[in-house]
Design an enzyme around this catalytic site. Structure first.
Site, PDB file in Angstrom:
ATOM      1  N   GLU A 108       0.811  -1.227   0.000  1.00  0.00           N
ATOM      2  CA  GLU A 108       0.000   0.000   0.000  1.00  0.00           C
ATOM      3  C   GLU A 108       0.840   1.271   0.000  1.00  0.00           C
ATOM      4  O   GLU A 108       0.760   2.104   0.906  1.00  0.00           O
ATOM      5  CB  GLU A 108      -0.955   0.002   1.201  1.00  0.00           C
ATOM      6  CG  GLU A 108      -1.978  -1.108   1.143  1.00  0.00           C
ATOM      7  CD  GLU A 108      -3.093  -0.959   2.167  1.00  0.00           C
ATOM      8  OE1 GLU A 108      -2.996  -0.092   3.048  1.00  0.00           O
ATOM      9  OE2 GLU A 108      -4.076  -1.713   2.076  1.00  0.00           O
TER      10      GLU A 108
ATOM     11  N   GLU B  43      -5.347  -8.587   0.777  1.00  0.00           N
ATOM     12  CA  GLU B  43      -6.037  -8.273   2.036  1.00  0.00           C
ATOM     13  C   GLU B  43      -7.516  -8.040   1.759  1.00  0.00           C
ATOM     14  O   GLU B  43      -7.879  -7.420   0.766  1.00  0.00           O
ATOM     15  CB  GLU B  43      -5.503  -6.980   2.684  1.00  0.00           C
ATOM     16  CG  GLU B  43      -4.173  -7.111   3.366  1.00  0.00           C
ATOM     17  CD  GLU B  43      -3.685  -5.804   3.993  1.00  0.00           C
ATOM     18  OE1 GLU B  43      -4.506  -4.985   4.469  1.00  0.00           O
ATOM     19  OE2 GLU B  43      -2.454  -5.602   4.001  1.00  0.00           O
TER      20      GLU B  43
HETATM   21  C1  BG6 Z   1      -4.360  -2.051   5.285  1.00  0.00           C
HETATM   22  C2  BG6 Z   1      -2.993  -2.357   5.815  1.00  0.00           C
HETATM   23  O1  BG6 Z   1      -4.381  -0.712   4.981  1.00  0.00           O
HETATM   24  O2  BG6 Z   1      -5.448  -2.184   6.092  1.00  0.00           O
HETATM   25  C3  BG6 Z   1      -2.990  -3.094   7.129  1.00  0.00           C
HETATM   26  O3  BG6 Z   1      -2.185  -2.978   4.876  1.00  0.00           O
HETATM   27  C4  BG6 Z   1      -4.083  -2.550   8.005  1.00  0.00           C
HETATM   28  O4  BG6 Z   1      -1.716  -3.018   7.691  1.00  0.00           O
HETATM   29  C5  BG6 Z   1      -5.404  -2.848   7.330  1.00  0.00           C
HETATM   30  O5  BG6 Z   1      -4.087  -2.994   9.319  1.00  0.00           O
HETATM   31  C6  BG6 Z   1      -6.621  -2.445   8.116  1.00  0.00           C
HETATM   32  O6  BG6 Z   1      -6.544  -1.112   8.483  1.00  0.00           O
HETATM   33  P1  BG6 Z   1      -6.971  -0.642   9.917  1.00  0.00           P
HETATM   34  O7  BG6 Z   1      -6.729   0.821   9.949  1.00  0.00           O
HETATM   35  O8  BG6 Z   1      -8.405  -0.961  10.045  1.00  0.00           O
HETATM   36  O9  BG6 Z   1      -6.136  -1.420  10.867  1.00  0.00           O
END
Ligand code: BG6
Length: 473
Positions: free
Chosen positions: A163, A373
């Protein structure tokens, strides 16, 4: 269902969010170690100093993955654990990841290695301002060379930068990540350097003939227009150019999108292109597009924006940034989507958005896609008998898997699906309150407790999904 037999049913994490062991065995400080020490920078001043102590509990954790039948695990290596000052090798750090990788392989879990998930060595930030200096391209490439040499025979899937759009955007525009700057031109400069570093890592991967595939993970949010009003459609397209193509075109085609460049130029902004940059970007084209998908984004004409916007106000417990306006606000404005419900953190729930994302990426770039993800951040409750009934998470994941299946049927090539995350972990902006895992980790911001692990209902559900190759949802 249309999942191939070798489809990777996985889960993901990042070093700073799980490892802890902040200074164990010679690890150096990262920018996140320093940043989270400053009061007010993170939710309830929480840090990843201990996180969920994966550094000391990785064997037990990987046994849980084996029990689930997970067939892929995406994790990141910590640059300052392997090179405490960003340049000098720490053998113990190298050894740690050998142990993790070996244990994963022994347990039948395909390791997917992310090279950089935001924990830059603090020493490089101090030395030359990290991503703002071209010196980082060489240091990052040297770091990659070491990883390829050490782990190249064991790892088939490599993720270069995680990201880039988020860590540079939140670091240089929104003041929510280190170095907490808000300056759009500095953002573009740091971003261009990160793109060159990413390309350099991929170029070296080819030169060293590493027998695997490599690509970045991009935080992709497909853009929707608020209405059929042509001005809203233009705003949506502006957002798509500036927030998506500006990265993905560079990864997939080795060039910046011409419309985005022109839009920026009209705002008095530019990319600092120097001799050799074009050739480097073109030598660094990825094998697959890694996509981190959480939600879609809806846009309207900035001259008629709604006053009631909810999307993006990341809820009750987020750290609030004091950034007011950015230059591109004149090109597009965020709007609510009346058709979508929201998570506990006001993120739009939109499984169809994943299908849209996969189709748009396949159609524009013709690349295979790794969903690196996807998941639901929620408040979970641990019952007295040690259970977590997270049917909301099961529903969320189920709907997204159906959307992937439909996208495959539409003609997209999808290599695998990594949920975020296997276990609960540290959230950069939301501490330990926002939970994503299949495994509940009993700790909060104030108290690490014993960090006990509990399998949630979703653990057993995903186990069945994997066993049935996605047919039993
Ligand atoms: C992504 C990242 O942006 O989203 C992760 O790669 C991150 O590291 C995940 O934890 C979820 O985001 P958040 O802010 O809900 O923890």
């Amino acid at each position: 269902m249309h999942f191939k037999d070798d489809f990777l049913w996985g889960s993901a994490s990042a070093a700073y969010q799980i490892e802890g062991g902040a200074s164990q065995d010679g690890k150096g400080p990262s920018i996140w170690d320093s940043y989270s020490e400053i009061p007010g920078n993170t939710f309830k001043n929480s840090t990843g100093e201990v996180a969920i102590d994966f550094y000391n509990k990785f064997e037990e954790d990987i046994e849980l993955m084996k029990e689930m039948g997970l067939n892929a695990y995406r994790f990141s290596v910590s640059w300052p654990r392997i090179m405490p000052d960003g340049q000098t090798i720490n053998e113990k750090g190298i050894e740690f990841y050998h142990k993790v990788i070996d244990k994963l392989i022994e347990c039948g879990v395909e390791p997917i290695l992310t090279i950089y998930h935001w924990d830059l060595p603090q020493a490089l930030q101090d030395k030359y301002a990290g991503w703002e200096s071209r010196e980082i391209i060489n240091d990052f490439t040297q770091f990659c060379a070491l990883l390829y040499k050490e782990y190249g025979k064991k790892i088939k899937y490599w993720v270069s930068l995680n990201e880039q759009n988020i860590f540079i955007g939140l670091g240089y525009i929104k003041k929510l990540h280190p170095p907490k700057v808000s300056n759009y031109q500095r953002f573009l400069n740091a971003n261009h350097i990160a793109s060159l570093a990413n390309a350099s890592a991929i170029k070296l991967f080819r030169e060293m003939q590493i027998p695997g595939q490599i690509g970045p993970s991009f935080a992709y949010s497909p853009t929707y227009a608020k209405s059929e009003k042509p001005e809203d459609v233009i705003a949506m397209e502006n957002a798509q150019e500036i927030d998506n193509f500006l990265w993905m075109d560079v990864y997939a085609k080795g060039e910046y999108p011409q419309i985005a460049l022109k839009l920026l130029e009209k705002l008095g902004l530019s990319i600092d292109f120097q001799e050799g940059d074009k050739a480097l970007l073109q030598a660094g084209i990825c094998d697959f597009m890694g996509v981190n998908y959480y939600q879609s984004s809806t846009y309207c004409d900035p001259n008629h924006k709604q006053e009631t916007l909810q999307a993006g106000n990341a809820a009750q417990v987020s750290v609030v940034s004091d950034v007011q306006t950015i230059p591109t606000d004149s090109l597009y404005a965020r709007a609510d989507n009346d058709y979508l419900t929201m998570t506990d953190w006001n993120w739009a729930i939109d499984p169809n958005g994943l299908r849209v994302s996969l189709r748009r990426i396949a159609s524009r770039y013709g690349l295979p896609i790794l969903i690196s993800e996807n998941g639901l951040g929620a408040f979970d409750t641990l019952t007295e008998d040690g259970k977590v009934h997270d049917d909301y998470r099961i529903n969320f994941l189920k709907e997204h898997i159906i959307a992937i299946d439909q996208a495959i049927d539409d003609g997209c090539e999808v290599i695998g699906y990594c949920t975020w995350s296997f276990q609960d972990l540290f959230s950069w902006l939301n501490g330990y309150a926002k939970r994503y895992g299949f495994v509940y980790v009993d700790r909060d911001e104030e108290n690490e407790k014993e960090l006990r692990r509990y399998k949630k209902d979703s653990f057993y559900w995903y186990q069945k999904v994997i066993q049935s190759n996605g047919t039993e949802l």
